[in-house]
Design a protein around this motif. Structure first.
Motif, PDB file in Angstrom:
ATOM      1  N   TYR A  30       3.274  18.724   4.342  1.00  0.00           N
ATOM      2  CA  TYR A  30       4.481  19.064   3.708  1.00  0.00           C
ATOM      3  C   TYR A  30       4.615  18.368   2.425  1.00  0.00           C
ATOM      4  CZ  TYR A  30       7.037  15.152   5.761  1.00  0.00           C
ATOM      5  OH  TYR A  30       7.156  14.168   6.373  1.00  0.00           O
ATOM      6  N   VAL A  31       5.473  18.686   1.515  1.00  0.00           N
ATOM      7  CA  VAL A  31       5.419  17.827   0.329  1.00  0.00           C
ATOM      8  C   VAL A  31       6.921  16.809   0.579  1.00  0.00           C
ATOM      9  CG1 VAL A  31       6.145  17.999  -1.989  1.00  0.00           C
ATOM     10  CG2 VAL A  31       4.588  19.344  -1.277  1.00  0.00           C
ATOM     11  N   ASN A  32       6.853  15.632   0.362  1.00  0.00           N
ATOM     12  CA  ASN A  32       7.727  14.557   0.447  1.00  0.00           C
ATOM     13  C   ASN A  32       8.932  14.753  -0.369  1.00  0.00           C
ATOM     14  OD1 ASN A  32       6.759  12.865   3.009  1.00  0.00           O
ATOM     15  ND2 ASN A  32       4.924  13.145   1.470  1.00  0.00           N
ATOM     16  N   ASN A  33       9.968  14.660   0.163  1.00  0.00           N
ATOM     17  CA  ASN A  33      11.187  14.782  -1.023  1.00  0.00           C
ATOM     18  C   ASN A  33      10.958  13.667  -2.022  1.00  0.00           C
ATOM     19  OD1 ASN A  33      12.366  16.821   0.108  1.00  0.00           O
ATOM     20  ND2 ASN A  33      13.586  15.711   1.691  1.00  0.00           N
ATOM     21  N   LEU A  34      10.535  12.507  -1.619  1.00  0.00           N
ATOM     22  CA  LEU A  34      10.194  11.453  -2.652  1.00  0.00           C
ATOM     23  C   LEU A  34       9.067  11.807  -3.604  1.00  0.00           C
ATOM     24  CD1 LEU A  34       7.517   9.440  -1.859  1.00  0.00           C
ATOM     25  CD2 LEU A  34       8.927   8.814   0.075  1.00  0.00           C
ATOM     26  N   GLY A  78      19.490  -0.574   3.774  1.00  0.00           N
ATOM     27  CA  GLY A  78      20.035   0.383   3.890  1.00  0.00           C
ATOM     28  C   GLY A  78      19.484   1.707   3.552  1.00  0.00           C
ATOM     29  N   ASP A  79      17.902   1.793   3.550  1.00  0.00           N
ATOM     30  CA  ASP A  79      17.376   3.126   3.140  1.00  0.00           C
ATOM     31  C   ASP A  79      16.579   3.582   4.143  1.00  0.00           C
ATOM     32  OD1 ASP A  79      15.467   4.757   2.107  1.00  0.00           O
ATOM     33  OD2 ASP A  79      14.024   3.204   1.490  1.00  0.00           O
ATOM     34  N   ALA A  80      17.239   4.634   4.505  1.00  0.00           N
ATOM     35  CA  ALA A  80      16.948   5.327   5.820  1.00  0.00           C
ATOM     36  C   ALA A  80      15.587   6.160   5.836  1.00  0.00           C
ATOM     37  CB  ALA A  80      17.911   6.654   5.944  1.00  0.00           C
ATOM     38  N   ARG A 159       8.414  -2.682  -2.395  1.00  0.00           N
ATOM     39  CA  ARG A 159       9.212  -1.639  -1.434  1.00  0.00           C
ATOM     40  C   ARG A 159      10.617  -1.856  -2.318  1.00  0.00           C
ATOM     41  NH1 ARG A 159       5.883   1.331   0.331  1.00  0.00           N
ATOM     42  NH2 ARG A 159       8.082   2.366   0.975  1.00  0.00           N
ATOM     43  N   LEU A 160      11.226  -2.728  -2.640  1.00  0.00           N
ATOM     44  CA  LEU A 160      12.896  -2.566  -2.945  1.00  0.00           C
ATOM     45  C   LEU A 160      12.757  -1.597  -4.164  1.00  0.00           C
ATOM     46  CD1 LEU A 160      13.994  -6.172  -2.662  1.00  0.00           C
ATOM     47  CD2 LEU A 160      14.770  -4.029  -1.815  1.00  0.00           C
ATOM     48  N   ALA A 161      11.708  -1.907  -5.463  1.00  0.00           N
ATOM     49  CA  ALA A 161      11.612  -1.147  -6.119  1.00  0.00           C
ATOM     50  C   ALA A 161      11.820   0.442  -5.904  1.00  0.00           C
ATOM     51  CB  ALA A 161      10.643  -1.579  -7.334  1.00  0.00           C
ATOM     52  N   PHE A 162      10.469   0.974  -4.881  1.00  0.00           N
ATOM     53  CA  PHE A 162      10.350   2.192  -4.600  1.00  0.00           C
ATOM     54  C   PHE A 162      11.233   2.716  -3.797  1.00  0.00           C
ATOM     55  CE2 PHE A 162       8.355   5.357  -1.595  1.00  0.00           C
ATOM     56  CZ  PHE A 162       7.386   5.956  -2.572  1.00  0.00           C
ATOM     57  N   SER A 163      12.063   1.966  -2.955  1.00  0.00           N
ATOM     58  CA  SER A 163      13.196   2.574  -2.326  1.00  0.00           C
ATOM     59  C   SER A 163      14.558   2.511  -3.156  1.00  0.00           C
ATOM     60  CB  SER A 163      13.816   1.510  -1.246  1.00  0.00           C
ATOM     61  OG  SER A 163      12.738   1.498  -0.142  1.00  0.00           O
ATOM     62  N   ASP A 167      16.404   6.076  -3.456  1.00  0.00           N
ATOM     63  CA  ASP A 167      17.680   6.117  -2.949  1.00  0.00           C
ATOM     64  C   ASP A 167      18.966   6.408  -4.100  1.00  0.00           C
ATOM     65  OD1 ASP A 167      17.025   5.304  -0.424  1.00  0.00           O
ATOM     66  OD2 ASP A 167      17.525   3.447  -0.760  1.00  0.00           O
ATOM     67  N   ALA A 168      18.579   5.987  -5.227  1.00  0.00           N
ATOM     68  CA  ALA A 168      19.523   6.128  -6.180  1.00  0.00           C
ATOM     69  C   ALA A 168      19.637   7.836  -6.722  1.00  0.00           C
ATOM     70  CB  ALA A 168      19.197   5.253  -7.504  1.00  0.00           C
ATOM     71  N   LEU A 169      18.260   8.207  -6.545  1.00  0.00           N
ATOM     72  CA  LEU A 169      18.105   9.669  -6.969  1.00  0.00           C
ATOM     73  C   LEU A 169      18.406  10.689  -5.726  1.00  0.00           C
ATOM     74  CD1 LEU A 169      15.397   9.213  -9.701  1.00  0.00           C
ATOM     75  CD2 LEU A 169      17.745   9.483  -9.933  1.00  0.00           C
ATOM     76  N   GLY A 170      18.939  10.113  -4.834  1.00  0.00           N
ATOM     77  CA  GLY A 170      19.342  10.951  -3.601  1.00  0.00           C
ATOM     78  C   GLY A 170      18.005  11.595  -2.878  1.00  0.00           C
ATOM     79  N   ALA A 171      17.004  10.963  -2.718  1.00  0.00           N
ATOM     80  CA  ALA A 171      15.931  11.317  -2.089  1.00  0.00           C
ATOM     81  C   ALA A 171      16.107  11.429  -0.664  1.00  0.00           C
ATOM     82  CB  ALA A 171      14.596  10.980  -2.245  1.00  0.00           C
TER      83      ALA A 171
END
Length: 195
Positions: A30-34, A78-80, A159-163, A167-171
């Motif tokens: 599947y295509v990931n939301n991120l 807090g990145d699910a 990893r912090l940058a990626f998350s 997170d900020a863009l609601g993925a």
């Protein structure tokens, strides 16, 4: 009604977007939301992935140590999304109970190096300016050399940058990702955006 994958609309079609989507389909089915979010700039996504790959290619950090760091980083932030993905990866490399404990901030059943890396990950996420030479010495005492400490810290920062972007863009975490996560991992991820 389906919830949107993120706050941004899907990017316009292009060969680079198609290639990124096809890579997800080939690896995950599947295509990931991120990926939809990052494909606003697929060139940046590709560059980011290449730098991450280069960082770990010559590193002596084990796959299990890397999974411990990302699970601890994601949970502390807090990145699910990444907590589900990397908690599941850690469960594959250990077991789901250990992965769930790391996601909850409990480092029992980890090696001394892994526990030190998990603690370092949390400290870097919470307040990188509070680190001291003594904190770095604890990593050395656990068996990490200065290059591994640099690589671990850089990995945590990537990893912090990626998350942060996700997170900020609601993925939202993909439902497929949440569905395939071990039950103990799913239960430990009680933060961030729901799948």
């Amino acid at each position: 009604m389906d919830r949107p994958a993120a706050f941004l609309a899907d990017p316009p079609p292009s060969p680079a977007v198609t290639a990124a989507y096809e890579a997800d389909l080939a690896s995950d089915g599947y295509v990931n939301n991120l990926t939809r979010v990052w494909c606003r700039r697929p060139d940046v996504l590709a560059s980011f992935q290449a730098v991450r790959t280069d960082l770990l290619a010559a590193s002596r950090l084990s796959a299990r140590e890397v999974a411990v760091m990302v699970a601890a980083t994601a949970a502390t932030l807090g990145d699910a999304y990444c907590a589900l993905a990397w908690g599941s990866r850690l469960a594959e490399l250990t077991d789901e109970a250990i992965a769930a404990r790391v996601l909850r901030g409990v480092d029992s059943d980890l090696t001394e190096r892994e526990a030190a890396l998990a603690g370092w990950s949390r400290q870097v996420v919470e307040d990188p300016n509070s680190t001291t030479e003594s904190d770095v010495d604890r990593l050395r005492t656990a068996g990490l050399d200065d290059q591994e400490i640099f690589e671990a810290t850089t990995w945590i920062a990537f990893r912090l940058a990626f998350s942060t972007v996700n997170d900020a863009l609601g993925a939202r975490p993909d439902t497929q990702l949440a569905d395939k996560a071990p039950p103990a991992v799913r239960d430990a991820v009680a933060h961030g955006r729901p799948a």
